[in-house]
Design a protein around this motif. Structure first.
Motif, short mmCIF file in Angstrom:
data_model
loop_
_atom_site.label_atom_id
_atom_site.label_comp_id
_atom_site.label_asym_id
_atom_site.label_seq_id
_atom_site.Cartn_x
_atom_site.Cartn_y
_atom_site.Cartn_z
N ALA A 136 5.79 11.71 11.82
CA ALA A 136 4.70 12.73 12.09
C ALA A 136 4.05 13.23 10.65
N CYS B 74 3.75 11.95 17.59
CA CYS B 74 4.40 10.76 17.30
C CYS B 74 4.83 9.99 18.33
N ARG C 63 9.81 10.53 22.31
CA ARG C 63 8.67 10.74 21.26
C ARG C 63 8.20 12.43 21.44
N ALA D 16 0.82 8.59 14.37
CA ALA D 16 2.06 8.05 13.97
C ALA D 16 2.89 7.51 15.09
#
Length: 151
Positions: free
Chosen positions: A72, A111, A107, A95
């Motif tokens: 990220a 990202c 997650r 990302a």
């Protein structure tokens, strides 16, 4: 491994140095913008203790940065780098961490977690960035090519 499964309008770049001297391991550039890819470290060499990541070294366990947070942050750095030339638009950056199926990662809002097999479907699911015309995309590719050739 991804090259054969990518659409012809997606270009990949590896080991791209950005403005601060750090290198982005992999980027995909296409009509959607840019995806910054980072591989998860091997499960047999890492452990997670609470929110802290550790890597097994010959000297013992050493702290490392979470791959999700790192990806990220890399995407933010790429976004800043690509907008550094006073462009009249921002490039959408995503990302993603590539993990194996035996590695369980969570997650974040910034990202996503993918296996290598899921990358083409992820790319297909991304909307085209309307402000990223073919001419603008070529300018981004030129910037990436120039950075890679200088390194």
């Amino acid at each position: 491994q991804l090259v054969g499964s990518l659409s012809p309008d997606v270009t990949g770049a590896a080991d791209v140095p950005v403005y601060d001297g750090r290198t982005i391991p992999a980027m995909l550039i296409g009509p959607f913008g840019v995806i910054v890819l980072r591989e998860a470290p091997p499960a047999h060499l890492t452990r997670v203790s609470g929110s802290s990541w550790e890597l097994r070294t010959p000297a013992g366990w050493a702290p490392i940065e979470s791959p999700v947070e790192r990806a990220a942050r890399d995407a933010d750095r790429v976004r800043q780098w690509l907008s550094h030339d006073d462009r009249d638009f921002l490039v959408k950056t995503y990302a993603a961490v590539i993990a194996t199926s035996e590695r369980s990662l969570t997650r974040s809002a910034a990202c996503t977690i993918l296996t290598i097999e899921q990358v083409p479907a992820f790319i297909a699911s991304l909307p085209a960035q309307r402000s990223l015309t073919a001419w603008r995309r070529e300018g981004i590719l030129d910037q990436v090519r120039e950075a890679v050739s200088r390194s």
